[in-house]
Design an enzyme around this catalytic site. Structure first.
Site, PDB file in Angstrom:
ATOM      1  N   CYS A  19      66.177 104.165  -6.041  1.00 56.61           N
ATOM      2  CA  CYS A  19      66.136 105.196  -4.984  1.00 56.61           C
ATOM      3  C   CYS A  19      66.841 105.535  -4.094  1.00 56.61           C
ATOM      4  CB  CYS A  19      64.517 105.778  -4.954  1.00 56.61           C
ATOM      5  SG  CYS A  19      64.021 107.112  -3.772  1.00 56.61           S
ATOM      6  N   CYS A  20      67.272 104.654  -3.238  1.00 59.05           N
ATOM      7  CA  CYS A  20      67.661 104.770  -2.536  1.00 59.05           C
ATOM      8  C   CYS A  20      69.842 104.892  -2.413  1.00 59.05           C
ATOM      9  CB  CYS A  20      67.914 104.228  -1.198  1.00 59.05           C
ATOM     10  SG  CYS A  20      66.965 103.818  -0.471  1.00 59.05           S
TER      11      CYS A  20
ATOM     12  N   CYS B 107      63.338 108.771   5.156  1.00 60.52           N
ATOM     13  CA  CYS B 107      61.727 109.129   4.225  1.00 60.52           C
ATOM     14  C   CYS B 107      60.375 109.329   4.647  1.00 60.52           C
ATOM     15  CB  CYS B 107      62.320 108.997   2.565  1.00 60.52           C
ATOM     16  SG  CYS B 107      63.810 109.220   2.170  1.00 60.52           S
TER      17      CYS B 107
ATOM     18  N   CYS C 256      58.458 106.151   3.343  1.00 62.31           N
ATOM     19  CA  CYS C 256      59.005 104.985   2.800  1.00 62.31           C
ATOM     20  C   CYS C 256      59.203 104.569   4.741  1.00 62.31           C
ATOM     21  CB  CYS C 256      60.522 104.545   2.917  1.00 62.31           C
ATOM     22  SG  CYS C 256      59.980 104.983   1.277  1.00 62.31           S
TER      23      CYS C 256
ATOM     24  N   CYS D 269      68.921 100.757   3.250  1.00 62.23           N
ATOM     25  CA  CYS D 269      68.843 101.694   2.337  1.00 62.23           C
ATOM     26  C   CYS D 269      70.380 101.117   1.013  1.00 62.23           C
ATOM     27  CB  CYS D 269      68.538 103.054   2.560  1.00 62.23           C
ATOM     28  SG  CYS D 269      69.843 103.472   3.670  1.00 62.23           S
TER      29      CYS D 269
END
Length: 237
Positions: A120-121, A204, A207, A232
């Site tokens: 995702c990162c 985010c 997170c 990240c």
């Protein structure tokens, strides 16, 4: 990424007690004008913007919009633009990659395991960063050694081996959290209001959570992971 003209020149020596503005000046003298600040609108990044305004004739700032930033971060971005009369260059993740990730794995796959979180990162941050840095001779960050166990060897001037060996300038390398806050309060800088409410590090929204007093400043990031994994991918060392 293509190697820059300065990629093989020896870096200037920076002493532990070198003021942040002198680190910025040394970095800009070395790399030239083709340098930008990567801004996540942390108090550190805002301090660096303020220092840049006092050091350089012009500054360039870019930011990564992951699509999942807190509302307060966008408010801070607008306040910074107005306060310093600057423009932010925004970079977004590729639409197709985000759509595929969420279609295949759902909206919260990053909480399932570290591989999914890094995926995702990589989509939302790492790939857009590569585009933002493409063609630059250097970039600035607000990173500090004290922030986490993954940053204890941070240097004021470094080679970014992941991005063509361009210069990475970290003017707040040796600053403490207290020194950072003292600067913010002394100069009345506009900061993210979450940072006065227990959020020393903000990424985010899904997170990030507040931390207890005395906890590591990045303990509220990806709190379900071990401390050594709390990066990240933007600042892999």
């Amino acid at each position: 990424m293509k190697m820059t003209a300065t990629a093989t020149r020896p870096l200037p020596d920076i002493l532990h007690d070198t003021p942040a503005q002198e680190i910025i000046k040394a970095g800009l003298d070395y790399a030239g004008d083709n340098v930008k600040l990567a801004c996540s609108f942390s108090i550190e990044d805002i301090v660096v913007i303020d220092l840049l305004k006092r050091t350089a004739s012009a500054i360039s700032v870019f930011a990564l919009d992951t699509g999942r930033l807190p509302e307060e971060t966008y408010e801070t971005a607008e306040a910074i633009c107005q306060h310093y009369s600057i423009q932010i260059d925004w970079y977004f993740p590729k639409r197709e990659s985000v759509e595929k990730l969420e279609r295949d794995k759902g909206l919260f796959s990053f909480r399932d395991n570290i591989e999914n979180r890094k995926e995702c990162c990589a989509i939302r941050k790492v790939e857009p960063l590569s585009r933002a840095l493409n063609g630059l001779d250097g970039w600035l960050t607000g990173m500090r050694r004290e922030q986490s166990s993954t940053r204890t060897t941070l240097q004021p001037l470094e080679r970014d081996h992941l991005h063509g060996n361009i210069l990475k300038i970290n003017p707040l390398t040796f600053w403490t959290e207290q020194e950072t806050w003292e600067y913010v309060n002394k100069h009345h800088l506009p900061i993210n209001r979450l940072q006065r409410n227990g959020y020393p590090s903000i990424g985010c929204a899904p997170c990030t959570r507040p931390v207890n007093e005395g906890d590591d400043s990045r303990s509220g990031r990806w709190w379900w992971e071990n401390a050594e994994h709390k990066e990240c991918g933007l600042h892999r060392r």
